[in-house]
Write an enzyme that holds these catalytic residues in place. Structure first.
Site, short mmCIF file in Angstrom:
data_model
loop_
_atom_site.label_atom_id
_atom_site.label_comp_id
_atom_site.label_asym_id
_atom_site.label_seq_id
_atom_site.Cartn_x
_atom_site.Cartn_y
_atom_site.Cartn_z
N MET A 127 27.62 57.54 -5.83
CA MET A 127 27.38 58.97 -6.05
C MET A 127 26.11 59.83 -5.69
O MET A 127 26.02 61.16 -5.77
CB MET A 127 27.30 59.33 -8.00
CG MET A 127 29.01 59.15 -7.92
SD MET A 127 29.71 59.46 -9.58
CE MET A 127 29.12 61.46 -10.02
N ILE A 130 26.09 61.18 -2.31
CA ILE A 130 27.38 62.16 -2.44
C ILE A 130 26.94 64.00 -3.01
O ILE A 130 26.59 64.91 -2.02
CB ILE A 130 28.42 62.51 -3.04
CG1 ILE A 130 29.31 61.25 -2.53
CG2 ILE A 130 29.58 63.31 -2.77
CD1 ILE A 130 30.22 60.79 -1.30
N GLU A 131 25.88 63.50 -3.90
CA GLU A 131 24.84 64.27 -4.77
C GLU A 131 23.72 64.97 -4.01
O GLU A 131 23.56 65.85 -4.09
CB GLU A 131 24.72 63.99 -6.04
CG GLU A 131 25.61 63.88 -7.37
CD GLU A 131 26.48 65.20 -7.56
OE1 GLU A 131 25.22 66.08 -7.07
OE2 GLU A 131 27.40 64.85 -8.50
N SER A 132 23.36 63.59 -3.63
CA SER A 132 22.16 64.34 -2.97
C SER A 132 21.40 63.27 -1.69
O SER A 132 20.16 64.31 -0.64
CB SER A 132 20.50 63.89 -3.79
OG SER A 132 20.91 62.81 -4.35
N TYR A 236 34.24 66.67 -3.29
CA TYR A 236 33.91 65.91 -3.68
C TYR A 236 34.00 64.55 -3.91
O TYR A 236 33.63 63.30 -3.60
CB TYR A 236 33.25 66.04 -4.65
CG TYR A 236 31.87 65.77 -5.36
CD1 TYR A 236 30.62 65.94 -5.62
CD2 TYR A 236 32.39 65.48 -6.41
CE1 TYR A 236 29.10 65.15 -6.01
CE2 TYR A 236 31.21 64.09 -7.02
CZ TYR A 236 30.21 64.62 -7.30
OH TYR A 236 29.13 63.40 -7.62
#
Length: 427
Positions: A127, A130-132, A236
Site C-alpha cells: 500500500m 500506491i500511497e506515496s 486506487y
C-alpha cells in the site's frame, strides 16, 4: 417405507454396476509376479540411492523481500479493465520499480514483518507503493503525510505524536503501526471485505458505506467495481491489484531488497543534539519525522542503519552528555515561570523540562535554561519574483522536503511575497 428401501437397493446396485463397469487401465500380464514367483532378496536389484528432498525455504528465509511477499500473495487475480490498464501503465514504465525499490529498501522489511505479525494479507505491504511511492517525506494537498499518507487527526487518534519538533507520520515505525491499526478497524467495519477496506482507507469509511447503501437500495451489486466512488478511489484499488499481479506473475522486474532488517530504532530519552553535521546527514533521510534536525526533540527514537546500530548507541550516549553550547541560553528573571518562557519562545512546558532535564516546574531567578532553538538559525525568507522552492533550498543548502515540512506546504507553488521559515544549523 418400501419405496425408500427399494430406492436404496437400486442406488446401491447401480453404484456397484457403475464401479464394476468403470474402465480399468490395461494390464500387461507378463509383468505380473505372484508372491511365490517374486525374486529372492539376493536377486533383487539394488534400488538407486534415494535423494533426500531439499527443504523448502519459508518466506522469511528467502534472500529477497519482494520474493518473500510473492510467496504469500493471496488475493485472487483480477482481469477487470481498470486493473489491466494499470498493469499496462506499469509495463510501459520499466524503470519505475528501480526507483521504488531504492526508496523502499530501508522500510520494506519492517513493513512486511509487521503485516505478517498481525496475520494480515501480505498485499497490504504494497500500500505505501500506491500511497506515496515509498516516499517517507511525501505530503499531500489534504495534509496527509508519510509512507502511509496519514492525516493529522487520524494519526493522532491512533497514537502518533505530532509536535512542532516531531511528526510521527513520517516515521516508518510509528506510521506503520497506526496505518495497520486503522486497516484492522476498517476490516471489521466492512465485514471482512478487503476491497471495501482498502477503498475506505483511501477515501474514508463513510463514503464507501454510503456507496454500498446506495447500490443495495437500487438493487445493484455491492462489489467494489460497481460502487460509485470518487475517481481517485476507483483507481486506487486497481493500482494495488495491478502491482500485485505484476509481482505475483513476475511480469516486471522488482530489484531485489535484502530480506533482513535494514534499520533499527534507538530509544531517545529527553533531547539529543547531533552537533556533528556529517553525523546527522548520515541518518537524516531515515528520520523525516524529526522536523528540525539536528535537534531531536519529542521523538521516541532515532532511526539508524542496522549495521551501524552499536556506533549510534555510543554516539547518542555521548551527545546526551554534551554541553549544548550551540543552543540559545536563557537566564531566568523575576516573574518568569516555565509557562511564561515557553509561550515566549513558542515551546511547550514539557519540551522545556525535557530539554533541561527538569523533574518539576520550579525554577530560580538567575538559573540558566537551554532553549531548544539553535542560536541565530531561524530565518524568515520573503519570496521574490523568479524564486522557486528549488532555488531557495539550494541557497540555504537545505532540502525541498524540509522547506515544505517547515512551512506546511502541500505543493511546490509559491507566491511572490510569501514568507518561508528556514531553520539552519551552525554545525
Amino acid at each position: 417405507m418400501y419405496r425408500i428401501s427399494a430406492l436404496l437397493v437400486f442406488l446401491f446396485l447401480a453404484g456397484c454396476q457403475s464401479m464394476s463397469s468403470k474402465p480399468q487401465p490395461p494390464v500387461n500380464n507378463d509383468t505380473i509376479k505372484t508372491e511365490a514367483q517374486s525374486p529372492s532378496a539376493s536377486e533383487k536389484a539394488v534400488p538407486p540411492s534415494v535423494q533426500p528432498k531439499q527443504p523448502q525455504h519459508t518466506p522469511q528465509q528467502v534472500d529477497d523481500v519482494w520474493q518473500r511477499i510473492r510467496m504469500q500473495l493471496s488475493f485472487s487475480d483480477s482481469t477487470h479493465p481498470d486493473v489491466m490498464k494499470r498493469v499496462d501503465w506499469y509495463l510501459s514504465h520499466p524503470n519505475y520499480m528501480d526507483e521504488i525499490s531504492r526508496r523502499a529498501e530501508p522500510y520494506l522489511y519492517h513493513i512486511v514483518t509487521e503485516v505478517e505479525a498481525r496475520n494480515l494479507p501480505i498485499e497490504l505491504a504494497l500500500m505505501p507503493l500506491i500511497e506515496s511511492d515509498f516516499d517517507a517525506s511525501a505530503y499531500s494537498h489534504k495534509h496527509a503525510s508519510g509512507l502511509w499518507q496519514l492525516t493529522p487527526s487520524l494519526a493522532q487518534y491512533f497514537g502518533v505524536k505530532i509536535t512542532p519538533w516531531y511528526d510521527g507520520r513520517q516515521d516508518v515505525f510509528d506510521s506503520t503501526a497506526a496505518a495497520l491499526d486503522f486497516i484492522e478497524y476498517l476490516y471489521k467495519r466492512f465485514d471482512g471485505n478487503w476491497y471495501h477496506t482498502i477503498a475506505a482507507y483511501n477515501v474514508g469509511e463513510g463514503r464507501v458505506r454510503n456507496a454500498i447503501a446506495a447500490n443495495k437500495k437500487a438493487g445493484k451489486s455491492t462489489d467494489f467495481f460497481a460502487l460509485k466512488l470518487p475517481k481517485q478511489t476507483r483507481k486506487y484499488v486497481p493500482k494495488l491489484l495491478a502491482a500485485v499481479h505484476l509481482l505475483k506473475h513476475e511480469k516486471m522486474d522488482f530489484p531485489a531488497i535484502d530480506n533482513s532488517p535494514a534499520i533499527s530504532p534507538l530509544p531517545i530519552k529527553g533531547a539529543v543534539i547531533l552537533a556533528d553535521k556529517s553525523q546527522w546527514q548520515d541518518v537524516q533521510d531515515l528520520n523525516h519525522g524529526v522536523i528540525r534536525f539536528p535537534a531531536i526533540i519529542d521523538a521516541p527514537h532515532l532511526v539508524v542503519p542496522k549495521a551501524k546500530q552499536q556506533h549510534w548507541q555510543q554516539a547518542i550516549a555521548k551527545q546526551q552528555s554534551s554541553d549544548y553550547s550551540q543552543w540559545q541560553h536563557y537566564t531566568i528573571a523575576k516573574g518568569d515561570s516555565l509557562s511564561v518562557i515557553a509561550e515566549r519562545y513558542a515551546l511547550s512546558v514539557k519540551q522545556l523540562k525535557t530539554f533541561n532535564n527538569l523533574s518539576s516546574d520550579r525554577i530560580r531567578i538567575g538559573d540558566k535554561l537551554i532553549l531548544p532553538v539553535l542560536a541565530d538559525e531561524q530565518i524568515e525568507h520573503k519570496v521574490s519574483s523568479g524564486e522557486s522552492l528549488w532555488k531557495i533550498a539550494r541557497h540555504y543548502q537545505v532540502s525541498i522536503a524540509k522547506l515544505k515540512q517547515w512551512n506546511n506546504l502541500s505543493s511546490n507553488i509559491l507566491q511572490v511575497g510569501d514568507t518561508l521559515t528556514v531553520f539552519l544549523s551552525r554545525s
